[in-house]
Enzyme design. Sequence first.
Site: not given
Length: 163
Positions: A55, A83
Amino acid sequence: MNHSDYIEAAVRLSAEALTVDGAEPFGAVVVKDGEIVGRGVNRSRATLDPTSHGETEAIRDACRNLGTTDLSGATLYTSCEPCPLCVAAMALAGIDALYFAARLSDSRAILGAVPSRIRRPSAIERLRELCGTPVEEGAMAGQHIASPAALEVLHQWAAQKAG
């Protein structure tokens, strides 16, 4: 393209990472105005950078490609639930929406057998604990040391940028 197509693009990146030394199978794409503007895979081991998640790499790529740090109006699609670090990066970049293919709980169950010398176990609960409160109140127990010089640097930068 639709949501499923973008998820599949992220999953394809994660599959491609299986053949790249030092990469881990987590892929992500950033989409803006119907176009993929950023791509990334987890390269933490290759770059010796614990923040090099799929990401964050997709966000970095999108920012470089668009020439901005403002990704307002963009959507992030990822092969696995991100996360807290990645969620924070999305918020900082202004990403409006998130779609993910696999849950963190699935990932943890599957990757639990991977030796820690290859993949350090994630401490998601600890990350959530650390990131969810002001640093002085959280588990990291940061200590404030007042510095007028630090404030002056911020004032100077703000004055430069304000005009």
